[in-house]
Write a protein that holds these residues in place. Structure first.
Motif, short mmCIF file in Angstrom:
data_model
loop_
_atom_site.label_atom_id
_atom_site.label_comp_id
_atom_site.label_asym_id
_atom_site.label_seq_id
_atom_site.Cartn_x
_atom_site.Cartn_y
_atom_site.Cartn_z
N ILE A 177 83.36 -50.94 14.13
CA ILE A 177 84.09 -51.64 15.18
C ILE A 177 85.53 -51.85 14.71
O ILE A 177 85.76 -52.20 13.55
N PRO A 178 86.53 -51.64 15.58
CA PRO A 178 87.92 -51.89 15.16
C PRO A 178 88.10 -53.32 14.68
O PRO A 178 87.67 -54.28 15.34
N ALA A 179 88.72 -53.47 13.52
CA ALA A 179 88.98 -54.81 12.98
C ALA A 179 90.03 -55.51 13.84
O ALA A 179 91.06 -54.92 14.16
N PRO A 180 89.82 -56.75 14.24
CA PRO A 180 90.80 -57.47 15.06
C PRO A 180 92.07 -57.78 14.28
O PRO A 180 92.01 -58.12 13.10
N PHE A 183 84.98 -57.64 23.02
CA PHE A 183 83.58 -57.28 23.11
C PHE A 183 83.48 -55.78 23.35
O PHE A 183 84.26 -55.21 24.11
N TYR A 184 82.47 -55.17 22.71
CA TYR A 184 82.26 -53.73 22.84
C TYR A 184 80.87 -53.48 23.40
O TYR A 184 79.86 -53.95 22.83
N LEU A 185 80.81 -52.74 24.50
CA LEU A 185 79.54 -52.33 25.06
C LEU A 185 79.17 -51.00 24.44
O LEU A 185 79.88 -50.00 24.62
N VAL A 186 78.07 -50.98 23.68
CA VAL A 186 77.67 -49.80 22.91
C VAL A 186 76.38 -49.25 23.49
O VAL A 186 75.41 -49.98 23.67
N ARG A 187 76.40 -47.95 23.76
CA ARG A 187 75.20 -47.27 24.28
C ARG A 187 74.44 -46.65 23.12
O ARG A 187 75.03 -46.02 22.23
N LEU A 188 73.12 -46.82 23.11
CA LEU A 188 72.26 -46.26 22.07
C LEU A 188 71.50 -45.06 22.61
O LEU A 188 71.05 -45.06 23.76
N ALA A 189 71.38 -44.05 21.77
CA ALA A 189 70.61 -42.86 22.12
C ALA A 189 69.81 -42.45 20.90
O ALA A 189 70.33 -42.42 19.78
N SER A 190 68.52 -42.14 21.10
CA SER A 190 67.66 -41.74 19.99
C SER A 190 67.34 -40.25 20.09
O SER A 190 67.02 -39.74 21.16
N GLU A 208 66.18 -40.62 14.77
CA GLU A 208 67.54 -41.05 14.49
C GLU A 208 68.18 -41.67 15.72
O GLU A 208 67.97 -41.21 16.85
N TYR A 209 68.99 -42.72 15.48
CA TYR A 209 69.76 -43.36 16.55
C TYR A 209 71.23 -42.99 16.43
O TYR A 209 71.77 -42.85 15.32
N GLU A 210 71.87 -42.83 17.57
CA GLU A 210 73.31 -42.63 17.64
C GLU A 210 73.89 -43.67 18.58
O GLU A 210 73.22 -44.14 19.50
N ALA A 211 75.16 -44.01 18.35
CA ALA A 211 75.80 -45.06 19.14
C ALA A 211 77.17 -44.61 19.60
O ALA A 211 77.88 -43.90 18.87
N THR A 212 77.55 -45.03 20.79
CA THR A 212 78.85 -44.69 21.37
C THR A 212 79.42 -45.92 22.06
O THR A 212 78.71 -46.58 22.84
N ILE A 213 80.68 -46.23 21.75
CA ILE A 213 81.35 -47.32 22.46
C ILE A 213 81.74 -46.81 23.85
O ILE A 213 82.53 -45.88 23.97
N GLU A 214 81.19 -47.40 24.88
CA GLU A 214 81.44 -46.92 26.23
C GLU A 214 82.39 -47.81 27.00
O GLU A 214 82.99 -47.37 27.98
N ALA A 215 82.53 -49.05 26.59
CA ALA A 215 83.43 -49.95 27.32
C ALA A 215 83.82 -51.11 26.42
O ALA A 215 83.09 -51.48 25.50
N THR A 216 84.98 -51.67 26.67
CA THR A 216 85.46 -52.84 25.94
C THR A 216 86.01 -53.86 26.92
O THR A 216 86.38 -53.53 28.05
N THR A 217 86.08 -55.08 26.49
CA THR A 217 86.70 -56.13 27.28
C THR A 217 87.24 -57.20 26.34
O THR A 217 86.69 -57.43 25.26
N THR A 248 76.41 -47.57 35.75
CA THR A 248 75.34 -47.11 34.88
C THR A 248 75.66 -45.78 34.23
O THR A 248 74.98 -45.38 33.29
N SER A 249 76.65 -45.05 34.71
CA SER A 249 76.98 -43.75 34.13
C SER A 249 78.44 -43.77 33.69
O SER A 249 79.34 -43.47 34.47
N LEU A 250 78.67 -44.17 32.44
CA LEU A 250 80.02 -44.26 31.90
C LEU A 250 80.30 -43.03 31.05
O LEU A 250 79.52 -42.68 30.18
N GLN A 251 81.40 -42.34 31.30
CA GLN A 251 81.71 -41.10 30.61
C GLN A 251 82.63 -41.31 29.42
O GLN A 251 82.64 -40.51 28.50
N GLN A 252 83.44 -42.35 29.42
CA GLN A 252 84.38 -42.59 28.34
C GLN A 252 84.62 -44.08 28.23
O GLN A 252 84.30 -44.83 29.15
N PRO A 253 85.18 -44.52 27.10
CA PRO A 253 85.43 -45.96 26.95
C PRO A 253 86.30 -46.49 28.07
O PRO A 253 87.35 -45.94 28.37
#
Length: 645
Positions: free
Chosen positions: A120-123, A153-160, A164-173, A228-233
């Protein structure tokens, strides 16, 4: 709108008066597994605060007891009551480098795997800006919400993919409370709870609505809408539904699965913030405000150069001085000390000079708790100096200010130099005036606190808690229900389980709570009937807003946990099979419970986590069915304890 008063009552059929004690039982070494975390790195390291940080006792206590191990949505999710269909559970941890790590338990191989997901980006924060701890909250089976301890806040999507799990930051606020003066100003923010709810947007399409409760100077319920379908942050907009303010950090916060509100538990109740501090016409203590009323002061006029009081402190006490008119008698002083509050009024027979700012405090919350039976006030009638001596309940805790944060609009800085404190006392005299009925030269009057309640000094091991139902809507009457009575001392809450509740369609339940009753620990489930909260335009039955049902009892748990001076976490199994007490550096105690209410003995299991090493336990969670994970700081990794064979 009237607030519903909710009782908390025990079921005597669930009490066991014949219980005698626990019998020690050992856990086989084969059911204890140490695993490295984030290898080959340093493991999970908790960010440290400088020793100069000014925090209250409650803030320090909350940081010490913060659980740095966060559950994933599938930590324990039985289907139709069949625990054999439980999916492999996951946990999360995040360290001082903001590295997010996932821990996955393989129930077939009896192994716990760790993998670094993302950083996560350091504040970027200024000096002397004390971050809250980063937090990970599962909002749905596929999403987690991560806070950086500041305002992002970072909304992170999980995919297995297989195991193995992978994570992608899809949105921030970025969150800004209502009383933030600058648009880009960061605010330390602790994420208390977050969940996602399925809603229909304006176009008739399904979307996720993420609701989060945070703790800054106040508690805020933030509402984020996302597709429900986010393509990029994406940068999400945040709508603050409401904010509430209190003097203590909550022990408990849980969103209700009905999406109608949430339950918050703390030492004190919370009130709605009716007006942001930034919108006040002045930045000093105003007449009629909830903070302090100074009689004879024009609200629109600029404050005097002298503060309304001066104060200093030692390791054990706080001294406050007010300047009153010369000749003020003790009969004019009405002072009462409570556990964490101060009531002070000065009633003069004649009006005071406008230069004298008279104190008028109504149950003003203090920065920290005090020993009421050791507090007193003195009045130097000849000079008009009123001095309050407050005895700290938590010695060596340094107060940042006299009154609770957010209650004093213009806090007075402490006078550190004793000689300067004496000079300030002398300076106060020039703002006093002689009264016709004054008695110059009258001896100093000493009077102890009035109407002291001996029950205010509670047991240090018991922390009384009150629960409130907060309605998830805008308005000033959102607090709809609160518990009544006293003596409900907090012990702990259950591990989150995310049970699949067959029949009611709810994706999760609010964690149950354990509270002290005599020597026992009573477990209550918190229930809410959807639609039971009355709206502003209708009157309905309010009995279903918040209900506490006694579901099980851990015999003598209140007694045994009070003896554990080094305890850090006290939690229990969602199914009521066992309770766990985790010390800060060594032992884990498991107290078992069976449905037989007539047993005279139950089983106790003790596990030495340290194994002779110096460790610092920073997290504890339940994963899958009866697998306990204890997280230790640094390279010590984690200990996996298989409680169920």
């Amino acid at each position: 709108m009237a607030i519903t008063r909710v009782p908390i009552q025990q079921d005597r059929l669930l009490l066991n008066p014949k219980f005698e004690g626990y019998k020690l039982s050992f856990l086989e070494e084969s059911r204890q597994h140490f695993v490295p975390i984030g290898a080959p790195g340093p493991g999970v390291v908790v960010p440290k605060l400088p020793s100069s940080a000014k925090l209250s006792y409650r803030q320090v206590q909350a940081r010490i007891r913060h659980n740095h191990l966060y559950p994933g949505w599938n930590s324990f999710k039985p289907t139709n009551g069949d625990s054999g269909s439980t999916r492999n559970g996951i946990l999360f941890a995040i360290d001082d480098d903001f590295m997010l790590t996932v821990l996955q338990y393989d129930k077939e191989a009896h192994r716990l795997r760790s993998k670094r997901l993302l950083q996560i980006p350091a504040p970027a924060v200024p000096l002397n800006f004390y971050l809250e701890f980063p937090v990970v909250k599962p909002v749905s089976p596929d999403y987690i919400l991560v806070s950086d301890g500041a305002s992002t806040f970072y909304l992170v999507r999980l995919a297995s993919k297989g195991m193995e799990y992978e994570a992608t930051i899809e949105a921030t606020t970025t969150f800004h409370p209502a009383d933030t003066l600058e648009a880009d100003e960061s605010t330390p923010c602790l994420l208390l709870e977050a969940k996602a709810f399925s809603v229909t947007d304006g176009n008739g399409e399904q979307a996720l609505e993420v609701k989060a409760s945070t703790d800054t100077a106040m508690d805020v319920d933030a509402d984020n809408n996302l597709g429900t379908s986010l393509q990029q942050p994406l940068e999400l907009s945040t709508r603050v539904i409401h904010s509430i303010r209190g003097t203590d950090i909550p022990f408990y916060c849980a969103l209700d699965p009905s999406n109608e509100g949430y339950v918050i538990g703390s030492n004190t109740t919370y009130k709605v913030t009716k007006e942001p501090v930034a919108e006040l016409p002045t930045h000093f203590l105003e007449p009629g405000s909830e903070a302090m009323d100074l009689d004879g002061t024009d609200a629109g006029a600029a404050p005097t150069s002298e503060p309304p009081y001066i104060w200093t402190q030692t390791e054990t006490d706080v001294t406050i001085c007010f300047g009153l008119p010369k000749g003020t008698t003790k009969q004019a002083i009405h002072c009462k000390f409570s556990r964490q509050g101060l009531a002070l009024q000065v009633n003069l027979s004649q009006p005071a000079d406008q230069a004298v700012r008279m104190p008028n405090l109504e149950n003003m919350p203090l920065f920290d708790e005090i020993q009421t039976d050791e507090c007193l006030w003195t009045l130097e009638s000849a000079t008009g100096i009123l001095t309050l001596n407050l005895e700290k309940k938590h010695a060596k805790t340094r107060w940042a200010q006299v009154f609770a944060e957010g209650m004093d609009v213009d806090p007075v800085e402490e006078t550190l130099d004793p000689s300067a404190f004496a000079e300030f006392k002398s300076a106060l005299e020039k703002y006093t005036t002689d009264q016709a009925n004054a008695g110059p030269g009258r001896a100093s009057t000493v009077h102890p606190s009035l109407a002291q309640d001996p029950q205010e000094d509670i047991d240090a091991e018991g922390e009384e808690i009150k629960f409130s139902w907060i309605q998830a809507e805008d308005g000033y009457d959102i607090v709809r229900a609160t518990t009544i009575g006293s003596g409900h001392d907090w012990i702990g809450q259950s591990f989150p389980s995310f049970e699949a509740n067959v029949g009611d369609g709810q994706p999760f339940r609010m964690p149950s709570v354990c509270m002290k009753h005599d020597v026992d620990g009573l477990v209550y489930s918190i229930q809410h009937v959807p639609g039971s909260a009355p709206s502003r335009s209708s009157i309905q039955q309010a009995s279903g807003i918040m209900r506490f049902e006694h579901v099980s009892t851990f015999d003598a748990l209140a007694f045994v946990q009070a003896s554990k001076r080094e305890k850090r976490f006290v939690m229990h199994d969602p199914q009521g099979r066992f309770a766990v007490i985790v010390e800060s550096s060594r032992n884990v105690y498991i107290y078992w419970h069976t449905t037989d209410q007539k047993l005279k003995q139950e089983k106790q299991t003790v596990v030495d986590v340290s194994k002779g090493q110096q460790v610092d336990i920073i997290g504890c969670q339940l994963i899958n069915d009866g697998v306990l994970v204890i997280l230790m700081e640094g390279k010590h990794g984690a200990l996996v304890i298989e409680l169920q064979s």
